[in-house]
Design an enzyme around this catalytic site. Structure first.
Site, mmCIF file in Angstrom:
data_model
loop_
_atom_site.group_PDB
_atom_site.id
_atom_site.type_symbol
_atom_site.label_atom_id
_atom_site.label_comp_id
_atom_site.label_asym_id
_atom_site.label_seq_id
_atom_site.Cartn_x
_atom_site.Cartn_y
_atom_site.Cartn_z
ATOM 1 N N CYS A 56 6.042 -0.560 3.329
ATOM 2 C CA CYS A 56 6.479 -0.679 1.937
ATOM 3 C C CYS A 56 5.935 0.500 1.133
ATOM 4 C CB CYS A 56 5.997 -2.002 1.344
ATOM 5 S SG CYS A 56 6.344 -2.152 -0.426
ATOM 6 N N CYS A 63 4.671 -8.497 -2.825
ATOM 7 C CA CYS A 63 4.402 -7.076 -3.036
ATOM 8 C C CYS A 63 3.477 -6.889 -4.256
ATOM 9 C CB CYS A 63 5.720 -6.338 -3.242
ATOM 10 S SG CYS A 63 5.594 -4.551 -3.128
ATOM 11 N N CYS A 85 9.142 -3.947 -0.161
ATOM 12 C CA CYS A 85 9.153 -5.371 0.183
ATOM 13 C C CYS A 85 10.322 -6.054 -0.508
ATOM 14 C CB CYS A 85 7.869 -6.058 -0.289
ATOM 15 S SG CYS A 85 6.416 -5.636 0.656
ATOM 16 N N GLY A 102 17.979 -31.500 11.313
ATOM 17 C CA GLY A 102 19.022 -30.540 11.662
ATOM 18 C C GLY A 102 20.431 -31.087 11.593
ATOM 19 N N CYS A 161 3.457 -1.222 -1.756
ATOM 20 C CA CYS A 161 2.179 -1.888 -1.437
ATOM 21 C C CYS A 161 1.657 -1.516 -0.056
ATOM 22 C CB CYS A 161 2.322 -3.404 -1.561
ATOM 23 S SG CYS A 161 3.246 -4.157 -0.205
#
Lengths: 264, 233, 290
Positions: free
Chosen positions: C246, C277, C271, C37, C249
């Protein structure tokens, strides 16, 4: 009941031989004093007398060329302020100490709301409950007589007097024991100034705060401070009880200062 | 033998005016004085003999360069001439009250709070302090409609009565009064006589300057004559 | 000979950058991995595309990519947008590596603004393109001061931003680049991914590398590292959710984009991750759109 014995037992802040020079020019020289718990110390003198340099050294915003500063922590331990680590110093400055700048822009985050400005210290020491933070912020904005409708407004939309009150709340929210103030009412209209002075006087009295207040205004010093230090050319020429220094000045420079005040 | 509440030894005072050629103005020299509990000592003498200065020296308002000003405080003796500022403030908060001719007005602070402040400084809570302040103001004939106004706009007499109410609200062991009745009418002067007698009756030591003989005769248990500067007191 | 293959057409060095630069960047990456980090400065090079187009991510990818790698590049979750296509082509041409659109087939995934829906594995590396690496920048403009704040873990001010959100909107409105605390120590900007993806960063099996070209910073989150999103006790962190599924899908658990379909206010949700997807459609899933 206010415990007089507790007040008298030991100084909160002790300065010894504080000297700071900017190259060849002296900022302040050989300043010694003790600040006692609950005591408000006024530092007066004309511009360039070294008041602000001294304040910056006392508040550890600046390291003096020489000298020693001792602060008595809540635990009773004595801290050598100039020997603290950066982390310890920062912790002290956001919990036990406060600093009120003459220009609120120097002491506020102008890009975040009044409420966030006041809440910052709480969050900085780990407060993580929004509702509790909000309650404390609201309480403090009320105590400095802010219109609570404006809690979420930016300080840039406020008048100078309101900004100064937000800055005071921002400093006092963490319950500090010592507050440094640099011309806290400078640059404000007389009527606004009177209201702010009254507020400061009430807060220092009620909270038993110790404070070091730099001002060039003797009326401000008389109203707010218990004790006065008169500075000239970087040195303290006279110090003592405020009303004694103002009513029975001993040094030629203090006599000149006192006699130069316009009577209304 | 009883110990004095105030004991002054070898006190001299003069003012040096640095900006006027360093001229030295002597006020008095070598004063010795004892004040006991329960008495009211009136300072007497023509103007310029330092009556007011003596009171201010005892209160710590004037610097004492020479001599000792011993005050009984908290069961001990404190020398005002040597005390640190915070010690003098503690002395004033708990032991010595002072009423001058003029009220020092603080902007925006209403009369009720001006009077309540000495009690607040002793840690009394706001409600009780304001209750007591109201009683004192009533005693000094300040009508209730004025209590919540700042005294800046009051007449001279009203301001002085507010000042007296503030000075007498705490039962100080020592009271210093500097012409507290200068602009009062007869009725209010009688109130002052009353409160001073009450104070001495409960054992307070009072040192005062009273401009009129009638007032002085009514309250003083002893009179100290101050001679003009230069002469021995 | 390998050397011959690394010098691809046009005489470019393998993966465009010279070897000294890649070594310098690898050192920065190693340091970044060692201090999860923490932002490590590096000598960002001029790249043949402008800042803001992924120059930081490209330099990181260029420094870690090898001949055996398979590269996937996504922009806002899609493999077929301009930025993704041009970066994929850039490496195909300068490094001659294989490319793919299938998440599980990739060894390196360079991304702008998304983490794929497919759970990443421990033999994969995800490289984020980062515009502003400093999460404190919004509150503290001084670089010297933000470095000190990181050094002292002096992060309380970060909650000021979240406080402002709640005061203004009643909830934490920040939905992209939502600040995280890495390994309980460094406050880190996850790059402008939606906060929907924040939980995926926590204990992720893959190595996560972040490159900011203009700001010249690299940072990293090693595999299986604690990543916490900042929040308040009474306003806990929450990812976005949708009422819709979605339209293509039928997925109800992926990040959805709203697509405007006509001039009369009609729209549908699909998506954002095109690979995810497409694979669901291939597996026989269907949405109720069209």
């Amino acid at each position: 009941m206010m415990d007089g014995a507790a007040i008298l037992d030991a100084p909160l802040l002790s300065a010894r031989g504080i000297t700071h020079s900017y190259g060849a020019r002296i900022g302040c020289r050989d300043i010694d004093f003790d600040l006692w718990p609950g005591e408000v110390l006024g530092v007066v003198g004309e511009s360039g007398s070294g008041k602000t340099t001294l304040l910056n050294c006392l508040s550890a915003q600046m390291m003096p060329s020489s000298g020693k500063l001792t602060y008595r922590l809540r635990t009773g331990d004595q801290a050598d302020v100039y020997a603290l680590t950066e982390a310890e110093r920062r912790m002290l400055m956001r919990t036990d100490w406060g600093f009120v700048h003459q220009n609120p822009r120097d002491g506020l985050r102008m890009g975040v709301s009044a409420g966030a400005n006041v809440g910052e210290r709480l969050m900085a020491v780990g407060a993580r409950h929004y509702g509790a933070i909000r309650d404390q912020v609201t309480d403090w904005l009320g105590r400095v007589e802010m219109d609570l409708e404006r809690i979420d407004d930016l300080p840039s939309q406020f008048s100078g007097g309101m900004q100064q009150r937000v800055q005071i709340a921002r400093n006092l929210v963490s319950g500090p024991r010592l507050v440094f103030m640099d011309e806290p009412t400078g640059g404000l209209d007389v009527s606004v100034q009177a209201r702010l002075l009254d507020l400061l006087r009430g807060l220092t009295n009620d909270l038993g705060l110790s404070a070091v207040i730099v001002t060039h205004d003797l009326a401000v010093a008389r109203l707010l401070s218990h004790r006065l230090m008169v500075m000239r050319r970087g040195e303290v020429v006279e110090q003592g009880l405020t009303d004694q220094v103002l009513d029975d000045p001993q040094h030629a420079y203090t006599q000149l200062l006192v006699s130069s005040v316009l009577q209304t | 033998m009883r110990a004095p509440v105030i004991r002054i030894e070898g006190l001299s005072k003069s003012f040096v005016l640095h900006n006027q050629g360093g001229v030295e103005l002597p006020v008095f020299r070598d004063i010795d004085l004892e004040v006991f509990a329960g008495e009211c000592l009136a300072l007497h003498g023509p103007s310029g003999t330092g009556k007011s200065s003596l009171i201010r020296l005892i209160y710590g308002n004037y610097l004492c360069p020479q001599g000792r000003i011993l005050v009984r405080h908290d069961g001990r003796v404190t020398d005002v001439a040597r005390a640190l500022p915070h010690e003098i403030l503690d002395l004033r908060r708990r032991t010595m009250g002072y009423v001058s001719q003029f009220l020092r007005v603080i902007p925006r602070v209403p009369a009720l709070q001006v009077v309540a402040e000495p009690l607040r400084a002793q840690g009394v809570d706001a409600a009780a302090a304001e209750q007591a302040a109201g009683e004192m103001l009533t005693r000094f004939n300040i009508p209730e409609r004025l209590w919540h106004l700042a005294p800046a706009t009051f007449s001279g007499g009203e301001q002085q009565r507010v000042n007296l109410a503030r000075g007498f609200i705490v039962d100080y062991p020592i009271l210093l009064l500097d012409e507290p009745t200068a602009s009062l009418d007869k009725a209010n002067r009688d109130v002052v006589i009353d409160v001073i007698r009450q104070a001495t009756a409960r054992g307070a030591a009072v040192v005062g300057i009273f401009h009129d003989a009638q007032m002085r005769d009514a309250v003083a248990t002893r009179v100290l004559d101050l001679a003009p500067a230069g002469a021995a007191a | 000979m390998t050397q011959a293959r690394t010098m691809t057409d046009g005489g470019y060095n393998f993966a465009y950058l010279d070897e000294q630069t890649k070594r310098m960047i690898r050192r920065a990456i190693l340091k970044a991995v060692a201090i999860p980090g923490h932002q490590v400065p590096f000598g960002s090079r001029e790249m043949p595309l402008p800042y803001g187009w992924g120059t930081g991510g490209i330099q990181v990818t260029a420094s870690i990519i090898g001949l055996a790698d398979v590269l996937k590049v996504i922009d806002q979750g899609a493999d077929d947008t301009t930025n993704a296509v041009s970066i994929r082509r850039f490496f195909a041409r300068t490094a001659g590596v294989a490319t793919t659109q299938a998440t599980e087939a990739a060894t390196i995934i360079q991304t702008r603004h998304r983490i794929p829906e497919t759970v990443l594995k421990d033999d994969q590396i995800i490289v984020y393109q980062v515009p502003i690496p400093e999460p404190l920048r919004w509150l503290e403009p001084r670089e010297a001061e933000t470095r000190k704040m990181h050094g002292l873990a002096d992060y309380g001010v970060m909650h000021v931003k979240l406080y402002e959100d709640i005061a203004t909107y009643g909830h934490i409105e920040t939905s992209y680049d939502y600040p995280v605390l890495v390994n309980g120590r460094y406050l880190t900007a996850p790059s402008p991914i939606p906060k929907f993806d924040n939980p995926k960063m926590h204990e992720m099996a893959a190595l996560q590398l972040f490159g900011a070209g203009r700001e010249k910073r690299i940072y990293a989150i090693p595999p299986y590292t604690r990543v916490e999103s900042l929040d308040f006790e009474d306003h806990p962190f929450a990812a976005q959710t949708w009422d819709a599924r979605c339209a293509i899908c039928g997925a109800g658990d992926s990040f959805l984009d709203e697509v405007i379909t006509d001039d009369h206010g009609g729209s549908m949700f699909v998506c954002s991750d095109t690979d995810h997807c497409g694979r669901r459609v291939a597996d026989g899933h269907r949405g109720d759109g069209e």
